[in-house]
Design an enzyme around this catalytic site. Structure first.
Site, PDB file in Angstrom:
ATOM      1  CG  HIS A  59      -1.763  -1.064   1.495  1.00  0.00           C
ATOM      2  ND1 HIS A  59      -1.390  -2.201   2.153  1.00  0.00           N
ATOM      3  CD2 HIS A  59      -3.065  -1.241   1.165  1.00  0.00           C
ATOM      4  CE1 HIS A  59      -2.424  -3.029   2.221  1.00  0.00           C
ATOM      5  NE2 HIS A  59      -3.444  -2.479   1.625  1.00  0.00           N
ATOM      6  CG  ASP A  62       1.715  -1.244   3.404  1.00  0.00           C
ATOM      7  OD1 ASP A  62       0.988  -0.854   4.329  1.00  0.00           O
ATOM      8  OD2 ASP A  62       1.377  -2.116   2.572  1.00  0.00           O
ATOM      9  CG  MET A  93      -0.792  -5.284  -6.927  1.00  0.00           C
ATOM     10  SD  MET A  93      -0.950  -4.729  -5.227  1.00  0.00           S
ATOM     11  CE  MET A  93      -1.477  -6.227  -4.407  1.00  0.00           C
ATOM     12  CD  GLU A 186      -8.400  -7.806  -1.983  1.00  0.00           C
ATOM     13  OE1 GLU A 186      -7.388  -7.230  -2.442  1.00  0.00           O
ATOM     14  OE2 GLU A 186      -8.417  -8.380  -0.892  1.00  0.00           O
ATOM     15  CE  LYS A 188     -12.471  -8.581   4.725  1.00  0.00           C
ATOM     16  NZ  LYS A 188     -11.370  -7.981   5.500  1.00  0.00           N
ATOM     17  CD  GLU A 222      -7.975 -11.819   0.983  1.00  0.00           C
ATOM     18  OE1 GLU A 222      -7.403 -10.763   0.669  1.00  0.00           O
ATOM     19  OE2 GLU A 222      -8.258 -12.128   2.154  1.00  0.00           O
ATOM     20  CG  HIS A 225     -11.772 -11.046   0.944  1.00  0.00           C
ATOM     21  ND1 HIS A 225     -11.267  -9.897   0.411  1.00  0.00           N
ATOM     22  CD2 HIS A 225     -11.128 -11.211   2.135  1.00  0.00           C
ATOM     23  CE1 HIS A 225     -10.373  -9.381   1.235  1.00  0.00           C
ATOM     24  NE2 HIS A 225     -10.262 -10.160   2.286  1.00  0.00           N
ATOM     25  CG  ASP A 250      -4.994 -10.469  -2.500  1.00  0.00           C
ATOM     26  OD1 ASP A 250      -3.974 -10.267  -3.194  1.00  0.00           O
ATOM     27  OD2 ASP A 250      -5.575  -9.563  -1.880  1.00  0.00           O
ATOM     28  CG  ASP A 260     -10.167 -10.633   6.817  1.00  0.00           C
ATOM     29  OD1 ASP A 260      -9.886 -11.618   6.119  1.00  0.00           O
ATOM     30  OD2 ASP A 260      -9.638  -9.512   6.667  1.00  0.00           O
ATOM     31  CG  ASP A 262      -6.299 -11.747   5.814  1.00  0.00           C
ATOM     32  OD1 ASP A 262      -6.885 -12.037   4.764  1.00  0.00           O
ATOM     33  OD2 ASP A 262      -6.349 -10.616   6.322  1.00  0.00           O
ATOM     34  CG  ASP A 292      -3.862  -9.949   1.419  1.00  0.00           C
ATOM     35  OD1 ASP A 292      -3.234  -9.682   2.471  1.00  0.00           O
ATOM     36  OD2 ASP A 292      -4.896  -9.346   1.075  1.00  0.00           O
TER      37      ASP A 292
HETATM   38  C1  GCO Z   1      -8.166  -7.862   3.686  1.00  0.00           C
HETATM   39  C2  GCO Z   1      -7.763  -7.282   2.373  1.00  0.00           C
HETATM   40  C3  GCO Z   1      -6.591  -6.475   2.279  1.00  0.00           C
HETATM   41  C4  GCO Z   1      -6.361  -6.012   0.861  1.00  0.00           C
HETATM   42  C5  GCO Z   1      -5.254  -5.091   0.802  1.00  0.00           C
HETATM   43  C6  GCO Z   1      -5.017  -4.621  -0.606  1.00  0.00           C
HETATM   44  O1  GCO Z   1      -7.462  -8.687   4.254  1.00  0.00           O
HETATM   45  O2  GCO Z   1      -9.257  -7.605   4.073  1.00  0.00           O
HETATM   46  O3  GCO Z   1      -7.492  -8.396   1.591  1.00  0.00           O
HETATM   47  O4  GCO Z   1      -5.501  -7.191   2.701  1.00  0.00           O
HETATM   48  O5  GCO Z   1      -6.074  -7.072  -0.009  1.00  0.00           O
HETATM   49  O6  GCO Z   1      -5.513  -4.067   1.658  1.00  0.00           O
HETATM   50  O7  GCO Z   1      -5.623  -3.425  -0.785  1.00  0.00           O
HETATM   51 MN    MN Z   2      -6.579  -9.127  -0.045  1.00  0.00          MN
HETATM   52 MN    MN Z   3      -8.455 -10.693   3.666  1.00  0.00          MN
END
Ligand code: GCO
Ligand code: MN
Ligand code: MN
Length: 375
Positions: A59, A62, A93, A186, A188, A222, A225, A250, A260, A262, A292
């Site tokens: 980002h 970041d 990216m 993306e 979610k 993702e 998601h 992702d 969430d 991850d 991700d």
């Molecule tokens: C999440 C999202 C984020 C996005 C990232 C890219 O975990 O909810 O996936 O990780 O992918 O912010 O913009």
């Molecule tokens: Mn993501």
């Molecule tokens: Mn996520």
């Protein structure tokens, strides 16, 4: 871990990438504070390269803290670019943070407040410029705060109009500057908002068709998601690929019906992850294999790299299983038998067709045994 078998040792040719925010995640959650110290982007570049990754993603904030001066930005970029070249790592990216600062508490592109929408679009344009400087070909747009808790406050039709206007401005910006960049949106369903607009990859695909430059915009599905929405990521990714819209991905994992998570790639759902890898490998997806995900909160600095190694190794193990699937005589035998049946040209007999067994029990069991290493 690497000594177990070199076959699963990642190399740059595998095109594995990680977000700075993934390995750099400090393990904060709504109930507990950070458990790990901040990780410098320069150390991240070095470590990821040594582990065999191809690239790193980020980002805007970041790397460049919000409010950094021009000279601070320049110094950070100079050091970062040096590390990238020293360790031969790419930035395929870049994305934009439109969710962290309180200004985005009721949305960015879809905020009801015109000055906030303006600020958000300009911030995204600057992130696109940053991506161009770093050689990124994809700009991911995740509208984490684009949603609502109180539907009395905003009509989703207005949100769609504003969202569209924002993305259209971004494609204009890319075209005007002749950047070789595409946008990947993306989806979610929720978190951090109660309901996020364009909740699934399928919804994104329908929205993209309404843009001024739909050819420049694709999706970044993702796994987690899609699972949060109760969907099958293999199907979402397949639909995107078939539509020519899988611009980025992702990879991670998620237990259905939970917050969430991850999770490390394929750490929860081996079979579902196998089919995702199969889709990417067989389907002609050319982009990076981007993780991700976050290390567990139980990990210290060392565990972070176990997490990163794990994501890449499991991908390669599953890729090997994809080859085994293609070479397995029994699996291929059933599939070709089904194909022969499907191509029958004799007179159609409804009852005879209704009585056919498809052997899917056998087929699925063979896949399970393949994944368990029993064949
Ligand atoms: C999440 C999202 C984020 C996005 C990232 C890219 O975990 O909810 O996936 O990780 O992918 O912010 O913009
Ligand atoms: Mn993501
Ligand atoms: Mn996520």
């Amino acid at each position: 871990m690497a000594s177990q078998s070199d076959k699963f040792q990642p190399t740059k040719a595998d095109h594995f990438t990680f977000g700075l925010w993934t390995v750099g995640n400090q393990g904060r959650d709504p109930f507990g504070d950070a458990v790990r110290a901040p990780l410098s982007p320069l150390v991240t570049v070095e470590q990821l390269s040594k582990l065999g990754a191809y690239g790193v993603t980020l980002h805007d904030n970041d790397l460049i803290p919000l409010g950094a001066s021009d000279s601070e930005r320049e110094k950070i970029l100079r050091d970062f670019k040096k590390a990238l070249s020293d360790y031969d790592l790419r930035v395929p990216m870049v994305t934009v943070n439109l969710f962290y600062h309180p200004v985005f508490k009721d949305g960015a592109f879809t905020s009801s407040m015109a000055p906030i929408r303006r600020y958000a679009i300009d911030k995204a344009k600057k992130a696109i410029d940053l991506g161009q400087e770093l050689g990124a070909e994809t700009f991911v747009l995740w509208g984490g705060r684009e949603g609502s808790e109180v539907d009395a406050a905003r009509d989703p039709r207005d949100a769609m109009k504003h969202y569209r206007q924002g993305v259209n401005e971004l494609t204009e910006h890319i075209l005007k500057n002749r950047y070789p960049m595409r946008i990947a949106m993306e989806a979610k369903p929720n978190e951090p908002r109660s309901d996020i607009y364009l909740a699934t990859t399928g919804a994104m695909l329908a929205f993209i068709a309404t843009l001024d430059h739909p050819e420049m915009v694709g999706v970044n599905p993702e796994i987690a998601h899609e699972k949060m929405a109760g969907l099958n990521p293999y199907h979402s990714i397949g639909q995107a690929l078939e539509a020519g819209k899988l611009f980025h991905i992702d990879l991670n994992d998620q237990k259905p019906g939970r917050y969430d998570q991850d999770l490390r790639f394929a750490s929860d759902d081996l079979k579902g992850s196998f089919y995702v890898v199969k889709m990417l490998e067989d389907g002609g997806y050319q982009g990076p294999r981007h993780f991700d995900a976050h290390p567990y909160r139980s990990e210290n600095a060392e565990g972070v790299w176990d997490f990163a190694r794990g994501c890449m190794r499991t991908y390669l193990v599953l890729k090997d299983k994809v080859h085994k699937f293609a070479q397995d005589a029994e699996i291929q035998g059933i599939l070709s038998e089904l194909k022969t049946w499907s191509e029958r040209e004799d007179a159609f007999d409804r009852d005879a067709w209704g009585a056919v067994g498809y052997q899917y029990e056998k087929l699925d069991q063979l896949v399970v045994e393949l994944l368990l290493g029993a064949r």
